[in-house]
Motif scaffolding. Structure first.
Motif, PDB file in Angstrom:
ATOM      1  N   PHE A  18      -3.292   8.389   2.486  1.00  0.00           N
ATOM      2  CA  PHE A  18      -4.070   9.593   2.156  1.00  0.00           C
ATOM      3  C   PHE A  18      -3.220  10.783   2.579  1.00  0.00           C
ATOM      4  O   PHE A  18      -2.259  10.628   3.341  1.00  0.00           O
ATOM      5  CB  PHE A  18      -5.402   9.593   2.925  1.00  0.00           C
ATOM      6  CG  PHE A  18      -5.274   9.069   4.338  1.00  0.00           C
ATOM      7  CD1 PHE A  18      -4.650   9.827   5.337  1.00  0.00           C
ATOM      8  CD2 PHE A  18      -5.722   7.784   4.665  1.00  0.00           C
ATOM      9  CE1 PHE A  18      -4.498   9.328   6.629  1.00  0.00           C
ATOM     10  CE2 PHE A  18      -5.561   7.284   5.968  1.00  0.00           C
ATOM     11  CZ  PHE A  18      -4.956   8.058   6.936  1.00  0.00           C
ATOM     12  N   GLN A  30       2.011   4.803   1.782  1.00  0.00           N
ATOM     13  CA  GLN A  30       2.082   5.336   3.139  1.00  0.00           C
ATOM     14  C   GLN A  30       2.516   6.787   3.084  1.00  0.00           C
ATOM     15  O   GLN A  30       3.550   7.065   2.480  1.00  0.00           O
ATOM     16  CB  GLN A  30       3.047   4.520   3.996  1.00  0.00           C
ATOM     17  CG  GLN A  30       3.287   5.045   5.404  1.00  0.00           C
ATOM     18  CD  GLN A  30       2.057   4.985   6.302  1.00  0.00           C
ATOM     19  OE1 GLN A  30       1.106   4.271   6.013  1.00  0.00           O
ATOM     20  NE2 GLN A  30       2.054   5.776   7.355  1.00  0.00           N
ATOM     21  N   SER A  37       7.880  11.337   9.934  1.00  0.00           N
ATOM     22  CA  SER A  37       6.960  10.247   9.592  1.00  0.00           C
ATOM     23  C   SER A  37       7.599   9.232   8.664  1.00  0.00           C
ATOM     24  O   SER A  37       6.983   8.223   8.341  1.00  0.00           O
ATOM     25  CB  SER A  37       5.705  10.820   8.916  1.00  0.00           C
ATOM     26  OG  SER A  37       6.034  11.327   7.634  1.00  0.00           O
ATOM     27  N   LEU A  38       8.838   9.457   8.231  1.00  0.00           N
ATOM     28  CA  LEU A  38       9.392   8.677   7.118  1.00  0.00           C
ATOM     29  C   LEU A  38      10.177   7.452   7.585  1.00  0.00           C
ATOM     30  O   LEU A  38      11.379   7.493   7.797  1.00  0.00           O
ATOM     31  CB  LEU A  38      10.272   9.576   6.246  1.00  0.00           C
ATOM     32  CG  LEU A  38       9.555  10.800   5.642  1.00  0.00           C
ATOM     33  CD1 LEU A  38      10.515  11.623   4.794  1.00  0.00           C
ATOM     34  CD2 LEU A  38       8.348  10.364   4.825  1.00  0.00           C
ATOM     35  N   LEU A  39       9.479   6.323   7.689  1.00  0.00           N
ATOM     36  CA  LEU A  39      10.153   5.078   8.051  1.00  0.00           C
ATOM     37  C   LEU A  39      11.107   4.619   6.955  1.00  0.00           C
ATOM     38  O   LEU A  39      12.099   3.936   7.237  1.00  0.00           O
ATOM     39  CB  LEU A  39       9.115   3.980   8.322  1.00  0.00           C
ATOM     40  CG  LEU A  39       8.408   4.075   9.669  1.00  0.00           C
ATOM     41  CD1 LEU A  39       7.250   3.076   9.736  1.00  0.00           C
ATOM     42  CD2 LEU A  39       9.399   3.811  10.805  1.00  0.00           C
ATOM     43  N   SER A  40      10.817   4.965   5.706  1.00  0.00           N
ATOM     44  CA  SER A  40      11.712   4.546   4.625  1.00  0.00           C
ATOM     45  C   SER A  40      13.094   5.174   4.807  1.00  0.00           C
ATOM     46  O   SER A  40      14.112   4.543   4.514  1.00  0.00           O
ATOM     47  CB  SER A  40      11.130   4.914   3.263  1.00  0.00           C
ATOM     48  OG  SER A  40      10.794   6.289   3.220  1.00  0.00           O
ATOM     49  N   ILE A  41      13.141   6.411   5.302  1.00  0.00           N
ATOM     50  CA  ILE A  41      14.436   7.060   5.571  1.00  0.00           C
ATOM     51  C   ILE A  41      15.087   6.426   6.805  1.00  0.00           C
ATOM     52  O   ILE A  41      16.278   6.102   6.800  1.00  0.00           O
ATOM     53  CB  ILE A  41      14.244   8.585   5.810  1.00  0.00           C
ATOM     54  CG1 ILE A  41      13.626   9.276   4.594  1.00  0.00           C
ATOM     55  CG2 ILE A  41      15.572   9.238   6.216  1.00  0.00           C
ATOM     56  CD1 ILE A  41      14.573   9.581   3.482  1.00  0.00           C
ATOM     57  N   PRO A  85     -10.391   2.784   4.938  1.00  0.00           N
ATOM     58  CA  PRO A  85      -9.815   3.902   4.164  1.00  0.00           C
ATOM     59  C   PRO A  85      -9.114   4.941   5.037  1.00  0.00           C
ATOM     60  O   PRO A  85      -8.226   5.640   4.560  1.00  0.00           O
ATOM     61  CB  PRO A  85     -11.029   4.511   3.447  1.00  0.00           C
ATOM     62  CG  PRO A  85     -12.238   3.965   4.138  1.00  0.00           C
ATOM     63  CD  PRO A  85     -11.856   2.664   4.752  1.00  0.00           C
ATOM     64  N   ILE A  99      -4.226   2.972   9.069  1.00  0.00           N
ATOM     65  CA  ILE A  99      -2.854   2.611   8.717  1.00  0.00           C
ATOM     66  C   ILE A  99      -2.478   1.384   9.549  1.00  0.00           C
ATOM     67  O   ILE A  99      -3.233   0.951  10.427  1.00  0.00           O
ATOM     68  CB  ILE A  99      -1.857   3.772   8.983  1.00  0.00           C
ATOM     69  CG1 ILE A  99      -1.887   4.177  10.461  1.00  0.00           C
ATOM     70  CG2 ILE A  99      -2.179   4.966   8.095  1.00  0.00           C
ATOM     71  CD1 ILE A  99      -0.807   5.185  10.826  1.00  0.00           C
ATOM     72  N   ASP A 106      11.670  14.615   7.892  1.00  0.00           N
ATOM     73  CA  ASP A 106      10.288  14.511   8.372  1.00  0.00           C
ATOM     74  C   ASP A 106      10.150  13.277   9.260  1.00  0.00           C
ATOM     75  O   ASP A 106      10.590  12.183   8.914  1.00  0.00           O
ATOM     76  CB  ASP A 106       9.341  14.429   7.170  1.00  0.00           C
ATOM     77  CG  ASP A 106       7.877  14.466   7.597  1.00  0.00           C
ATOM     78  OD1 ASP A 106       7.211  15.467   7.354  1.00  0.00           O
ATOM     79  OD2 ASP A 106       7.418  13.459   8.203  1.00  0.00           O
ATOM     80  N   GLY A 116       4.002   9.705   0.461  1.00  0.00           N
ATOM     81  CA  GLY A 116       5.245  10.439   0.700  1.00  0.00           C
ATOM     82  C   GLY A 116       6.322   9.601   1.365  1.00  0.00           C
ATOM     83  O   GLY A 116       7.516   9.867   1.213  1.00  0.00           O
ATOM     84  N   ASP A 117       5.915   8.610   2.150  1.00  0.00           N
ATOM     85  CA  ASP A 117       6.915   7.729   2.754  1.00  0.00           C
ATOM     86  C   ASP A 117       7.282   6.621   1.758  1.00  0.00           C
ATOM     87  O   ASP A 117       8.441   6.453   1.396  1.00  0.00           O
ATOM     88  CB  ASP A 117       6.370   7.142   4.069  1.00  0.00           C
ATOM     89  CG  ASP A 117       7.446   6.465   4.901  1.00  0.00           C
ATOM     90  OD1 ASP A 117       8.607   6.406   4.449  1.00  0.00           O
ATOM     91  OD2 ASP A 117       7.135   5.986   6.011  1.00  0.00           O
ATOM     92  N   PHE A 118       6.275   5.883   1.295  1.00  0.00           N
ATOM     93  CA  PHE A 118       6.526   4.894   0.228  1.00  0.00           C
ATOM     94  C   PHE A 118       5.229   4.661  -0.536  1.00  0.00           C
ATOM     95  O   PHE A 118       4.140   4.968  -0.051  1.00  0.00           O
ATOM     96  CB  PHE A 118       7.063   3.571   0.794  1.00  0.00           C
ATOM     97  CG  PHE A 118       6.220   2.967   1.883  1.00  0.00           C
ATOM     98  CD1 PHE A 118       5.062   2.252   1.586  1.00  0.00           C
ATOM     99  CD2 PHE A 118       6.572   3.116   3.226  1.00  0.00           C
ATOM    100  CE1 PHE A 118       4.284   1.702   2.604  1.00  0.00           C
ATOM    101  CE2 PHE A 118       5.789   2.583   4.243  1.00  0.00           C
ATOM    102  CZ  PHE A 118       4.644   1.870   3.923  1.00  0.00           C
ATOM    103  N   ARG A 121       1.254  15.865   5.036  1.00  0.00           N
ATOM    104  CA  ARG A 121       2.097  14.795   4.489  1.00  0.00           C
ATOM    105  C   ARG A 121       1.376  14.216   3.283  1.00  0.00           C
ATOM    106  O   ARG A 121       0.302  13.638   3.435  1.00  0.00           O
ATOM    107  CB  ARG A 121       2.338  13.709   5.531  1.00  0.00           C
ATOM    108  CG  ARG A 121       3.116  14.247   6.705  1.00  0.00           C
ATOM    109  CD  ARG A 121       3.441  13.192   7.735  1.00  0.00           C
ATOM    110  NE  ARG A 121       4.377  13.753   8.678  1.00  0.00           N
ATOM    111  CZ  ARG A 121       4.250  13.689  10.002  1.00  0.00           C
ATOM    112  NH1 ARG A 121       3.226  13.070  10.542  1.00  0.00           N
ATOM    113  NH2 ARG A 121       5.157  14.238  10.782  1.00  0.00           N
ATOM    114  N   ARG A 168       0.831  -1.208   0.000  1.00  0.00           N
ATOM    115  CA  ARG A 168       0.000   0.000   0.000  1.00  0.00           C
ATOM    116  C   ARG A 168       0.863   1.255   0.000  1.00  0.00           C
ATOM    117  O   ARG A 168       2.078   1.155   0.141  1.00  0.00           O
ATOM    118  CB  ARG A 168      -0.898  -0.003   1.230  1.00  0.00           C
ATOM    119  CG  ARG A 168      -0.104   0.006   2.535  1.00  0.00           C
ATOM    120  CD  ARG A 168      -0.919  -0.539   3.688  1.00  0.00           C
ATOM    121  NE  ARG A 168      -2.263  -0.052   3.668  1.00  0.00           N
ATOM    122  CZ  ARG A 168      -2.739   0.963   4.416  1.00  0.00           C
ATOM    123  NH1 ARG A 168      -1.948   1.587   5.256  1.00  0.00           N
ATOM    124  NH2 ARG A 168      -3.978   1.345   4.347  1.00  0.00           N
TER     125      ARG A 168
END
Lengths: 391, 391
Positions: A46, A43, B359-363, B190, B193, B357, A134-136, A130, A41
């Protein structure tokens, strides 16, 4: 004599990569990811508010503006309506930004009276939103191979990956050999000592991500050794300690050969160490024979077994990265063999222990580094840089 | 606002040290030693040969000497007789040195014909004997506190310590809160998360030596939170994530107070982070409330939870040591709060990620360090040194 790196090449050629297995996410930390995993999904899924405040349309975000609060959006509870000019929605961090809103005014920049807010003069410039994805984004990968760490576990969870493909843990059977050995807790005879290498190696192997179990100590007879080998039937790797030269006989090698092992002996130009035995048993398992000397066994564990386990876990055929630090005190020249000297790294400088006898576990336990001396390395002064492996 | 170090002092004052327990040696790796342990014996327990060769009396160790081989000593099998002048005993590494012998001639320096050896002209100067007690003596200590590593396990085994006193693992219950959360593997609505912080923190806590379990996600109602708290009854530490400010209510704090918590809020001058809730529940358990933002929760885990777990394990009240490395690229000035910036250390240099940021777990997953910026730190050039925490 061959170099450490040539010996490793031989070992890598014997190391089978293991199959993958699928395990629950909550057990995946520290495991080797077996295949790339892609997000299920986006993240955030929304556009989400990054702050507590009021969602408004950009045109209304002017100091002094007065807006009607028409509803509320919280995490997990979106506002169903549409924000039009002159309107605001009370919004909390993580909540979906309502349709029509394009900016969040933080609550510190707002005065609220009843269901009306007025925007203060020192309105900031941030949008505090956000963006979706924006994250993935769905389909974005976590690449393999890699050893999963806590932040990867959090990321996998956010991607909605409940089960993770990882390399199966190498199953390692550890066999101590020798009539002189008894288990900790037993009462040794006058000629006997306590088996210690097997316990140290078991701990090291578990830290490396292997399943490691101890076989019963084998006595210095073919029958006893054959019995112990038979107990390791499901192992991916059999590690023997000692016994390569008992009296004038090489009992471990003989028994392994009876079990169909194609055997190689590597006389390696290193200290501490001895010829290393390696090969493949008839059942497909790899075998490594380590020297019986306590420190030699543990150092060979770091230098040879660790890279083999990483190769089995699909993490490539490489040695642990070598670091470099200045010496705290001068050291004498090295001999013709690569020397892995027990050392202590403290406050960024390396102190090499004076007594490097390979029987001294008390020194090894104080060491946190192996300082690496190339063959024939000249004497080194305090302050000169030496390569080392953290242990 | 208080500093990170003041907040830690408050947290340390809440952290109970745990009781000790005794566990088998093979499970002790990675555990915190609870009390000094002393050796049950000398090692080696007898003077032992360091090489394969011949044990002789010192007077006979002369080039060209011819000696009668009167017996054999192997590891676990001492030679019962006495070595007198003109005599030698065949000896192997680890064997007790026979009475009367004071030196081992290595086999490379000897020619043997039948039961006679002659010592070669290039006899070395070594005695090749490890004196009794040369590694350690009965009563010698392994000091506590320390986290046991593989080489300690080997040393404990050699000391004949079959059971080890260690600190009990802290039992940590992790509670995620929020109507927006579902578990990995579920189908989110919807507005929802996936719970990710709890999984990342569980992995982190286990790496730190804690037992960490996840409670069911609590919904944003007092009843749901109270139910979740009741499931954590045996925990030493309760960690809540998020929910400190839901709508305009502080539900987690309210429920914790209903359960008798003496509560403190610490508004900490740091980024990423939020006010941290902490206190002690009526049942004696410590509680820490972490922010719900994914990266904030994980960073607060490193900065606050890690030292608390170490304190509970008896390892002292200190933070993880900060290291230092040069920057790969320039970075802008810092604001008024201490900033823990996600960064990557590679080849000895630190690259700070541009997007910080929280919120960014990917980073975060790409980061292996938190670069630490003091409050109001000016802009830094490439090459200037920055402190960091490895993560």
């Amino acid at each position: 004599m061959i170099s450490v790196s040539d010996a490793l090449d031989h070992l890598f050629s014997l190391a089978n990569s293991l199959p993958a297995e699928t395990i629950p996410l909550s057990q995946a930390n520290g495991r080797s990811l077996a295949a790339p995993v892609s997000a299920n999904r986006d993240q955030p899924p929304f556009s989400a508010s990054a702050m507590d405040g009021y969602a408004v349309s950009e045109a209304d975000a002017v100091p002094g503006a007065t807006l009607d609060v028409i509803g509320e959006a919280a995490a997990g509870h979106s506002f169903d309506g549409h924000v039009t000019q002159g309107q605001a929605v009370r919004i909390f961090t993580g909540a979906p930004v309502p349709a029509g809103a394009s900016r969040v005014i933080i609550q510190e920049d707002v005065q609220r009276i009843g269901d009306t807010i007025s925007i203060s003069e020192n309105l900031d410039h941030g949008f505090h939103i956000r963006p979706a994805g924006g994250d993935f984004r769905r389909g974005q990968h976590i690449e393999s191979p890699r050893v999963l760490r806590p932040s990867d576990i959090a990321l996998l969870a956010a991607m909605n990956i409940a089960e993770v493909p990882v390399m199966r843990k190498p199953r390692v059977a550890i066999l101590s050999t020798g009539d002189e050995l008894v288990m900790p807790g037993e009462v040794p005879g006058p000629d006997q000592i306590i088996a210690s290498n097997s316990f140290g190696l078991q701990a090291m192997l578990r830290d490396l991500g292997a399943e490691a179990r101890l076989l019963p100590i084998a006595r210095d007879t073919k029958d006893s050794l054959a019995m112990a080998f038979s107990l390791a039937d499901d192992a991916d790797l059999m590690i023997t300690i000692g016994g390569a030269s008992v009296g004038d006989h090489d009992l471990v090698g003989d028994v392994a050969q009876d079990l169909g092992m194609e055997r190689s002996f590597y006389k390696i130009a290193m200290r501490p160490g001895k010829p290393l035995m390696a090969g493949r048993l008839a059942n497909g398992a790899m075998m490594i024979g380590l020297p019986g000397n306590p420190v030699s066994a543990m150092v060979c564990g770091h230098i040879f077994v660790q890279p083999v386990i990483r190769a089995m876990l699909g993490l490539g055929q490489s040695t642990a990265p070598r670091l470099s630090a200045p010496l705290a005190a001068p050291i004498p020249p090295n001999g013709p063999r690569e020397h892995y000297m027990r050392a202590r790294l403290e406050n960024g400088t390396l102190t090499v222990f004076e007594n490097q006898d390979s029987s001294l576990l008390s020194i090894l336990s104080q060491a946190n580094a192996l300082a690496i001396r190339p063959p024939n390395d000249p004497a080194q002064n305090a302050g000169s840089h030496l390569q080392y492996l953290p242990i």
